[in-house]
Write a protein that holds these residues in place. Structure first.
Motif, short mmCIF file in Angstrom:
data_model
loop_
_atom_site.label_atom_id
_atom_site.label_comp_id
_atom_site.label_asym_id
_atom_site.label_seq_id
_atom_site.Cartn_x
_atom_site.Cartn_y
_atom_site.Cartn_z
N GLU A 74 0.83 -1.21 0.00
CA GLU A 74 0.00 0.00 0.00
C GLU A 74 0.86 1.26 0.00
O GLU A 74 0.58 2.22 -0.72
CB GLU A 74 -0.93 0.00 1.22
CG GLU A 74 -1.84 1.21 1.28
CD GLU A 74 -2.73 1.17 2.49
OE1 GLU A 74 -2.64 2.10 3.31
OE2 GLU A 74 -3.52 0.20 2.62
N GLU A 75 1.93 1.26 0.79
CA GLU A 75 2.84 2.41 0.82
C GLU A 75 3.51 2.62 -0.54
O GLU A 75 3.67 3.76 -0.99
CB GLU A 75 3.90 2.24 1.90
CG GLU A 75 3.35 2.35 3.32
CD GLU A 75 4.36 1.93 4.37
OE1 GLU A 75 4.51 2.67 5.35
OE2 GLU A 75 5.00 0.86 4.19
N MET A 76 3.89 1.54 -1.19
CA MET A 76 4.52 1.65 -2.51
C MET A 76 3.51 2.17 -3.53
O MET A 76 3.84 3.04 -4.35
CB MET A 76 5.06 0.30 -2.97
CG MET A 76 6.31 -0.14 -2.24
SD MET A 76 7.68 1.03 -2.41
CE MET A 76 8.03 0.88 -4.14
N THR A 112 0.93 4.06 -2.99
CA THR A 112 0.71 5.47 -2.69
C THR A 112 1.86 6.31 -3.22
O THR A 112 1.65 7.36 -3.83
CB THR A 112 0.56 5.68 -1.17
OG1 THR A 112 -0.56 4.92 -0.71
CG2 THR A 112 0.37 7.14 -0.83
N PHE A 113 3.08 5.85 -3.02
CA PHE A 113 4.26 6.56 -3.49
C PHE A 113 4.22 6.72 -5.02
O PHE A 113 4.35 7.81 -5.56
CB PHE A 113 5.54 5.84 -3.07
CG PHE A 113 6.79 6.43 -3.65
CD1 PHE A 113 7.38 7.55 -3.09
CD2 PHE A 113 7.37 5.87 -4.78
CE1 PHE A 113 8.51 8.10 -3.63
CE2 PHE A 113 8.52 6.41 -5.34
CZ PHE A 113 9.09 7.53 -4.76
N PHE A 114 4.02 5.62 -5.73
CA PHE A 114 4.05 5.65 -7.19
C PHE A 114 2.83 6.36 -7.78
O PHE A 114 2.92 6.92 -8.87
CB PHE A 114 4.22 4.25 -7.77
CG PHE A 114 5.62 3.75 -7.65
CD1 PHE A 114 6.66 4.32 -8.37
CD2 PHE A 114 5.94 2.71 -6.79
CE1 PHE A 114 7.96 3.87 -8.27
CE2 PHE A 114 7.23 2.26 -6.66
CZ PHE A 114 8.26 2.84 -7.41
N ALA A 115 1.73 6.37 -7.06
CA ALA A 115 0.53 7.06 -7.55
C ALA A 115 0.79 8.55 -7.72
O ALA A 115 0.19 9.21 -8.58
CB ALA A 115 -0.64 6.82 -6.60
N ARG A 116 1.71 9.10 -6.94
CA ARG A 116 2.05 10.51 -7.06
C ARG A 116 2.63 10.85 -8.43
O ARG A 116 2.58 11.98 -8.87
CB ARG A 116 3.05 10.93 -6.00
CG ARG A 116 2.46 11.03 -4.61
CD ARG A 116 3.48 11.62 -3.69
NE ARG A 116 3.96 10.51 -2.86
CZ ARG A 116 5.02 10.56 -2.10
NH1 ARG A 116 5.76 11.63 -2.03
NH2 ARG A 116 5.38 9.52 -1.38
N TYR A 117 3.22 9.87 -9.09
CA TYR A 117 3.93 10.11 -10.35
C TYR A 117 3.16 9.61 -11.56
O TYR A 117 3.66 9.66 -12.67
CB TYR A 117 5.33 9.48 -10.29
CG TYR A 117 6.12 10.06 -9.14
CD1 TYR A 117 6.67 11.33 -9.26
CD2 TYR A 117 6.27 9.37 -7.96
CE1 TYR A 117 7.38 11.89 -8.20
CE2 TYR A 117 6.97 9.92 -6.89
CZ TYR A 117 7.52 11.17 -7.03
OH TYR A 117 8.20 11.72 -5.99
N GLN A 118 1.97 9.12 -11.35
CA GLN A 118 1.13 8.67 -12.47
C GLN A 118 0.50 9.89 -13.13
O GLN A 118 0.18 10.87 -12.49
CB GLN A 118 0.03 7.73 -11.96
CG GLN A 118 0.55 6.46 -11.35
CD GLN A 118 1.22 5.57 -12.37
OE1 GLN A 118 0.77 5.47 -13.50
NE2 GLN A 118 2.31 4.92 -11.98
#
Length: 86
Positions: A75-77, A79-85
């Motif tokens: 889930e943390e990963m 969330t992190f990658f969703a910022r760059y989508q």
């Protein structure tokens, strides 16, 4: 489509990018070309969404995963990658 040597494209860039180009201009031509190729590869991968790791980078990932240490949750990963989508 190319830009004449010694000229910068007429598209706006960030101050940080402009500063990087000014600093790179002080390097020898072969180093400028090497770094330019890396930037072009990174930009192409970013634009195509097809970022590929080299064998060396994959080996580093494998090495890091083999070490004990704190890991983040799926889930943390995400969330992190969703910022760059896009």
């Amino acid at each position: 489509m190319g830009v004449e040597p010694g000229k910068i494209a007429e598209k706006p860039v960030t101050r940080l990018m402009a500063d990087a180009v000014r600093r790179l201009a002080d390097l020898p031509e072969d180093r400028q070309n090497e770094i330019a190729r890396m930037l072009i590869d990174a930009a192409d991968a970013e634009l195509s969404g097809d970022l590929q790791l080299t064998e060396q980078q994959l080996a580093e990932v494998d090495r890091a995963l083999a070490e004990d240490g704190p890991y983040v949750s799926r889930e943390e990963m995400e969330t992190f990658f969703a910022r760059y989508q896009r």
